[in-house]
Write an enzyme that holds these catalytic residues in place. Sequence first.
Site, mmCIF file in Angstrom:
data_model
loop_
_atom_site.group_PDB
_atom_site.id
_atom_site.type_symbol
_atom_site.label_atom_id
_atom_site.label_comp_id
_atom_site.label_asym_id
_atom_site.label_seq_id
_atom_site.Cartn_x
_atom_site.Cartn_y
_atom_site.Cartn_z
ATOM 1 N N ARG A 61 0.888 -1.183 -0.013
ATOM 2 C CA ARG A 61 0.123 0.095 -0.180
ATOM 3 C C ARG A 61 0.842 1.437 -0.038
ATOM 4 O O ARG A 61 0.565 2.212 -0.764
ATOM 5 C CB ARG A 61 -0.964 -0.052 1.244
ATOM 6 C CG ARG A 61 -1.839 1.289 1.339
ATOM 7 C CD ARG A 61 -3.058 1.057 2.288
ATOM 8 N NE ARG A 61 -3.849 1.950 2.081
ATOM 9 C CZ ARG A 61 -4.018 2.886 3.343
ATOM 10 N NH1 ARG A 61 -3.386 2.714 4.238
ATOM 11 N NH2 ARG A 61 -4.907 3.756 2.908
ATOM 12 N N HIS A 65 0.691 4.185 -2.726
ATOM 13 C CA HIS A 65 0.618 5.538 -2.432
ATOM 14 C C HIS A 65 1.773 6.452 -2.965
ATOM 15 O O HIS A 65 1.514 7.608 -3.370
ATOM 16 C CB HIS A 65 0.286 5.895 -1.021
ATOM 17 C CG HIS A 65 -0.871 5.527 -0.509
ATOM 18 N ND1 HIS A 65 -1.482 5.878 0.833
ATOM 19 C CD2 HIS A 65 -2.166 4.684 -0.988
ATOM 20 C CE1 HIS A 65 -2.606 5.393 0.810
ATOM 21 N NE2 HIS A 65 -3.136 4.645 -0.123
ATOM 22 N N ASN A 95 -2.390 8.753 4.264
ATOM 23 C CA ASN A 95 -1.273 8.368 4.960
ATOM 24 C C ASN A 95 -1.427 8.049 6.351
ATOM 25 O O ASN A 95 -0.765 7.446 6.766
ATOM 26 C CB ASN A 95 -0.085 9.275 4.678
ATOM 27 C CG ASN A 95 0.117 9.153 3.036
ATOM 28 O OD1 ASN A 95 0.155 8.091 2.563
ATOM 29 N ND2 ASN A 95 0.856 10.286 2.647
ATOM 30 N N HIS A 193 -6.474 -5.622 -2.105
ATOM 31 C CA HIS A 193 -7.350 -5.763 -1.038
ATOM 32 C C HIS A 193 -7.740 -7.313 -0.423
ATOM 33 O O HIS A 193 -8.372 -7.487 0.440
ATOM 34 C CB HIS A 193 -8.733 -4.945 -1.055
ATOM 35 C CG HIS A 193 -8.460 -3.560 -1.289
ATOM 36 N ND1 HIS A 193 -9.098 -2.669 -1.732
ATOM 37 C CD2 HIS A 193 -7.321 -2.893 -1.151
ATOM 38 C CE1 HIS A 193 -8.674 -1.270 -1.533
ATOM 39 N NE2 HIS A 193 -7.326 -1.547 -1.254
HETATM 40 C C1 HEM Z 1 -8.442 1.625 -6.203
HETATM 41 C C2 HEM Z 1 -8.558 2.450 -5.541
HETATM 42 C C3 HEM Z 1 -7.878 2.113 -3.897
HETATM 43 C C4 HEM Z 1 -8.691 2.635 -2.869
HETATM 44 C C5 HEM Z 1 -9.863 3.648 -2.888
HETATM 45 C C6 HEM Z 1 -8.009 2.154 -1.811
HETATM 46 C C7 HEM Z 1 -8.535 2.559 -0.345
HETATM 47 C C8 HEM Z 1 -7.703 1.766 0.722
HETATM 48 C C9 HEM Z 1 -8.375 2.071 1.901
HETATM 49 C C10 HEM Z 1 -9.351 3.155 2.486
HETATM 50 C C11 HEM Z 1 -7.533 1.181 2.853
HETATM 51 C C12 HEM Z 1 -7.661 0.984 4.425
HETATM 52 C C13 HEM Z 1 -7.104 2.126 5.146
HETATM 53 C C14 HEM Z 1 -7.554 2.019 6.653
HETATM 54 O O1 HEM Z 1 -8.890 2.366 6.905
HETATM 55 O O2 HEM Z 1 -6.736 1.495 7.434
HETATM 56 C C15 HEM Z 1 -6.721 0.417 2.012
HETATM 57 C C16 HEM Z 1 -6.080 -0.872 2.326
HETATM 58 C C17 HEM Z 1 -5.144 -1.509 1.547
HETATM 59 N N1 HEM Z 1 -5.000 -1.209 0.341
HETATM 60 FE FE1 HEM Z 1 -6.119 0.071 -0.794
HETATM 61 N N2 HEM Z 1 -6.995 1.198 -2.028
HETATM 62 C C18 HEM Z 1 -6.889 1.173 -3.456
HETATM 63 C C19 HEM Z 1 -6.152 0.604 -4.545
HETATM 64 C C20 HEM Z 1 -5.210 -0.277 -3.806
HETATM 65 C C21 HEM Z 1 -3.983 -0.772 -4.558
HETATM 66 C C22 HEM Z 1 -3.707 -0.164 -6.171
HETATM 67 C C23 HEM Z 1 -3.319 -1.342 -3.664
HETATM 68 C C24 HEM Z 1 -1.959 -1.987 -3.969
HETATM 69 C C25 HEM Z 1 -1.675 -2.447 -5.128
HETATM 70 C C26 HEM Z 1 -3.657 -1.454 -2.653
HETATM 71 C C27 HEM Z 1 -3.545 -2.173 -1.322
HETATM 72 C C28 HEM Z 1 -4.137 -2.021 -0.176
HETATM 73 C C29 HEM Z 1 -3.413 -2.971 0.894
HETATM 74 C C30 HEM Z 1 -2.619 -4.078 0.739
HETATM 75 C C31 HEM Z 1 -4.274 -2.421 2.006
HETATM 76 C C32 HEM Z 1 -4.326 -3.050 3.692
HETATM 77 C C33 HEM Z 1 -3.198 -2.161 4.412
HETATM 78 C C34 HEM Z 1 -2.775 -2.746 5.740
HETATM 79 O O3 HEM Z 1 -3.150 -3.728 6.123
HETATM 80 O O4 HEM Z 1 -2.002 -1.983 6.501
HETATM 81 N N3 HEM Z 1 -5.015 -0.747 -2.561
HETATM 82 N N4 HEM Z 1 -7.069 0.811 0.565
HETATM 83 C C1 LIG Z 2 3.362 7.333 9.833
HETATM 84 C C2 LIG Z 2 2.969 8.891 10.075
HETATM 85 O O1 LIG Z 2 3.836 9.662 9.907
HETATM 86 N N1 LIG Z 2 1.756 9.014 10.185
HETATM 87 C C3 LIG Z 2 1.442 10.570 10.547
HETATM 88 C C4 LIG Z 2 0.198 10.632 9.653
HETATM 89 O O2 LIG Z 2 -0.368 11.931 9.959
HETATM 90 C C5 LIG Z 2 -0.720 12.063 11.380
HETATM 91 C C6 LIG Z 2 -1.522 13.508 11.568
HETATM 92 O O3 LIG Z 2 -0.905 14.471 10.871
HETATM 93 C C7 LIG Z 2 0.586 12.236 12.185
HETATM 94 O O4 LIG Z 2 0.472 12.230 13.525
HETATM 95 C C8 LIG Z 2 1.490 10.748 11.981
HETATM 96 O O5 LIG Z 2 2.520 10.753 12.765
#
Ligand code: HEM
Ligand SMILES: CC(=O)N[C@H]1CO[C@H](CO)[C@@H](O)[C@@H]1O
Length: 328
Positions: A61, A65, A95, A193
């Site tokens: 992820r 980003h 982020n 996902h």
């Molecule tokens: C299509 C548009 C996408 C949207 C709107 C999106 C949005 C998100 C959001 C909102 C989260 C959860 C954040 C949270 O609430 O902690 C997430 C998690 C994640 N996304 Fe996406 N994402 C997108 C595309 C992608 C792509 C292209 C990848 C990688 C190739 C990706 C990989 C992941 C992974 C692996 C997680 C889990 C992260 C974790 O477990 O820490 N996503 N994504």
């Molecule tokens: C990992 C990291 O740098 N997270 C930052 C994301 O933004 C919040 C809000 O500004 C910071 O407190 C975190 O350190």
Amino acid sequence: MRGFWSFGIIVLGFISILGSVQGGLQIGFYSSSCPKAEKIIKDYVNQHIPNAPSLAATLIRMHFHDCFVRGCDASILLNFTSASGNQTEKVAIPNQTVRGFDFIDRIKSLLEAECPGIVSCADIISLAARDSIVVTGGPSWKVPTGRRDGLLSNASEALAQIPAPFDNITILTQKFVNKSLNLKDLVLLSGAHTIGIAHCPSFSNRLYNFTGRGDQDPSLDSEYADNLRSRKCTTPNDNTTIVEMDPGSRKTFDLSYYSLLLKRRGLFESDSALTRNSNTLTFVNQLLQGSLQNFFSEFALSMEKMNQIGVKTGTTGEIRRNCAVVNS
Ligand code: HEM
Ligand SMILES: CC(=O)N[C@H]1CO[C@H](CO)[C@@H](O)[C@@H]1O
Ligand SMILES: *[C@@H]1O[C@H](CO)[C@@H](O)[C@H](O)[C@H]1NC(C)=O
Ligand SMILES: *[C@@H]1O[C@H](CO)[C@@H](O)[C@H](O)[C@H]1NC(C)=O
Ligand SMILES: *[C@@H]1O[C@H](CO)[C@@H](O)[C@H](O)[C@H]1NC(C)=O
Ligand SMILES: *[C@@H]1O[C@H](CO)[C@@H](O)[C@H](O)[C@H]1NC(C)=O
Ligand SMILES: *[C@@H]1O[C@H](CO)[C@@H](O)[C@H](O)[C@H]1NC(C)=O
Ligand SMILES: *[C@@H]1O[C@H](CO)[C@@H](O)[C@H](O)[C@H]1NC(C)=O
Ligand SMILES: *[C@@H]1O[C@H](CO)[C@@H](O)[C@H](O)[C@H]1NC(C)=O
């Protein structure tokens, strides 16, 4: 006859050189300047990710980003840049849930000890993301190297360009096409996902007051929504509870994310949107009809496009000494 053969060999030589140079990047860019670089990264990942498999999700992820804002240039790692009044990408809402910065920093220290000032933070993210998915049993893809690190990081750009979980298919398409990725790439890359977790604010609007009438999102399976609301996100702004995006299979890189989409159990509006556009729905169905190996090889092709977005090569940017700050 000999002339014919040497001509052929020269042509083949050119073809293979061209074949390994991609968008200014090159397979094995460090093979003479820091021959052990890729092995040091892979060894570190192989040693640590099996004990912390959830980091694989966070690293891919982070890679996504990073690439979507100013290209794959490690701008996501910067803590300060004067140009944005220190409102760097890290601070932007998307982020706030990205982790794993210290993991990249530890790899960077090993590489600085081996060959100072040679290996970019941008290449470390790209390689570590790939290697960590591989070690957890997921797909592999090619990571040509030679990316250089950017000098700027700007939170408002991250907010504008990184897709939001609330985006509809029109906005998602625009944000992907803007990075030279198409609808098929959108479907494939969303397949990431299949692993990892989310926090309630990323989807709780679908459970509470979706249109301002105390309602749920009708495109989310109502039994699933009830469950999420009563057992997980008991308040909409709960930012500590974590929810699996692919429940029961969040550590396995498989096709179950796509099956859930068809059961109306994609967690985000952006996931669910993929089933309501005829083009993206066709890709989802094709993936489900194909093998896991087919998904892996298609996913690899999309990752190979993503990891070349807006890369800085040659003399642009720099090789950061500390991934969190530009060189002074
Ligand atoms: C299509 C548009 C996408 C949207 C709107 C999106 C949005 C998100 C959001 C909102 C989260 C959860 C954040 C949270 O609430 O902690 C997430 C998690 C994640 N996304 Fe996406 N994402 C997108 C595309 C992608 C792509 C292209 C990848 C990688 C190739 C990706 C990989 C992941 C992974 C692996 C997680 C889990 C992260 C974790 O477990 O820490 N996503 N994504
Ligand atoms: C990992 C990291 O740098 N997270 C930052 C994301 O933004 C919040 C809000 O500004 C910071 O407190 C975190 O350190
Ligand atoms: C950058 O910020 C991270 C937290 O996001 C912190 O752990 C790290 O020490 C900071 N690095 C520098 C050099 O400021
Ligand atoms: C950050 O990006 C935004 C949106 O592109 C832009 O309006 C703003 O001027 C940038 N900030 C700086 C300090 O460059
Ligand atoms: C940005 O961070 C640096 C280092 O912490 C600090 O010296 C500077 O005052 C900060 N700039 C702004 C505009 O906040
Ligand atoms: C998609 O979202 C944008 C911005 O929120 C909105 O302007 C547009 O009308 C939406 N499109 C569709 C088809 O819902
Ligand atoms: C992507 O969007 C940015 C503004 O957000 C714009 O400057 C840029 O030209 C767009 N790139 C492409 C390839 O459309
Ligand atoms: C739902 O949203 C509407 C419109 O934004 C608001 O007036 C109402 O108070 C909200 N209800 C709840 C329970 O939050
Ligand atoms: C999480 O929510 C608590 C309580 O609402 C708030 O104090 C805290 O700042 C939030 N944390 C983040 C990272 O948004």
